[in-house]
Design an enzyme around this catalytic site. Structure first.
Site: not given
Length: 368
Positions: A52, A168, A207, A295
């Site tokens: 504001e 992975s 990054r 997991s």
């Protein structure tokens, strides 16, 4: 343009403060006089001017008689900044259009009441759901005093987060990985388990250019994080918290000397008590966490009801493998009707990949 149009503009301004305002909300403001936009602004950074006041300072002419559109109820208390209600009243603004109410007990309807008691016309709940969604972190933190936790993972179309060998990198493409970096900037902290640190030795930084690094939280029950791990060797540059049940001061001091901060919780089922950890992190003004766990940690987080949102990045690939890991481990539920369900789900295409996200319904805090 109508009220909705101007509020949409205020929302787009508010989003510019993403990642910088925590633990304050993102807020945007637009000032309109005789159909012309004469001022606009947003809350740029925690501790600095509110939206504001930025909008009023940017006015190209007197705001007397104008209408202010603001995504969140103006504050009416002294904090790092003086009350925005005072600035609005001093400016001569005739009407204030508000997107959503402020859940902060120090405001919570009082801002609206003050404005109306001084003759300012107030219109409420314009694009309320959009304004609420923008500040889902702030609303949750104000109500529960615990961080808003987003469980994030990348998986193949057959639900694997790694091949059976454990490899992975990379499941998703560059567009999806870029989006993840934006989430690391957006949320206050990033949390992983000790297994991720031992397997990948991640830096857990953001990054992107002109961004901030999240506070790093490592769930390490027995303090097994190597002193040579990147999260330890860079702890003096990037705030790093080791959450542990280990009370051995000799071990603790080794990490503290390298710049790590330790948070000790009681043990629960042989692991860190995540509910207790959320309480400690909330008191440290950490309002949001991007959970990039494996997991085991993911299941424990869901089981303890600390997850508010899930972000699943899905690649159009199939890994197969009966032993290949899935995003959520643990014992799981015993029957389909016990499943944790998501609401307000949406799908976003990111290059060749898809982001499926939704809010967890069955969490210990309920819907807030």
């Amino acid at each position: 343009m109508n009220d909705n149009d101007y509020m949409h503009l205020a929302l787009s301004l508010a989003e510019k403060g993403c990642g910088w305002t925590s633990p304050n909300p993102m807020v945007g403001a637009v000032i309109v006089k005789e159909g012309r936009i004469i001022g606009q602004g947003y809350h740029e950074k925690y501790g600095e001017l509110h939206a504001e006041r930025h909008a009023l300072l940017s006015c190209s002419e007197s705001a007397t008689g104008a209408t202010m559109y603001v995504t969140l109820e103006p504050c009416c208390h002294y904090g790092r900044q003086p009350p925005c209600t005072e600035a609005i009243l001093a400016s001569g603004i005739r009407r204030v259009v508000i997107g959503s109410h402020d859940p902060n007990p120090m405001v919570a309807g009082k801002g609206v009441q003050i404005l109306r008691s001084h003759g300012v016309e107030v219109t409420e709940n314009i694009l309320r759901e959009d304004c609420h969604r923008l500040n889902e972190v702030f609303f949750h933190y104000m109500i529960t005093k615990h961080p808003f936790v987003v469980m994030k993972y990348a998986m193949t179309l057959d639900g694997k987060i790694a091949a059976y060998t454990g490899l992975s990198q990379w499941i998703t493409g560059e567009d999806a990985r870029h989006h993840v970096q934006k989430q690391r900037h957006r949320y206050s902290a990033i949390m992983v388990g000790i297994g991720t640190v031992l397997t990948d030795d991640p830096l857990l930084s953001c990054r992107l250019p002109l961004s901030k690094n999240p506070i790093r939280i490592i769930c390490d029950t027995h303090l097994r994080t190597p002193l040579t791990a990147q999260v330890v060797t860079t702890a003096k540059q990037i705030p790093t918290i080791l959450a542990t049940c280990c009370t051995d001061r000799k071990k603790q001091i080794l990490y503290e000397n390298l710049g790590c901060h330790l948070l000790v919780t009681e043990a629960k089922n042989g692991r860190i008590n995540l509910t207790q950890l959320m309480d400690k992190l909330g008191k440290a003004q950490i309002d949001s966490i991007l959970l990039e766990g494996g997991s085991t940690l993911n299941w424990t987080a869901l089981e303890n009801g600390i997850v508010q949102k899930v972000q699943a990045y899905i690649a159009p690939k199939l890994f197969g493998g009966a032993t290949a890991k899935t995003p959520v481990g643990g014992i799981g539920v015993s029957a389909p009707h016990e499943a944790l369900r998501l609401k307000n789900t949406q799908i976003t295409k990111l290059g060749e990949d898809f982001l499926l996200e939704g809010e967890v319904i069955n969490n210990v805090y309920g819907d807030c």
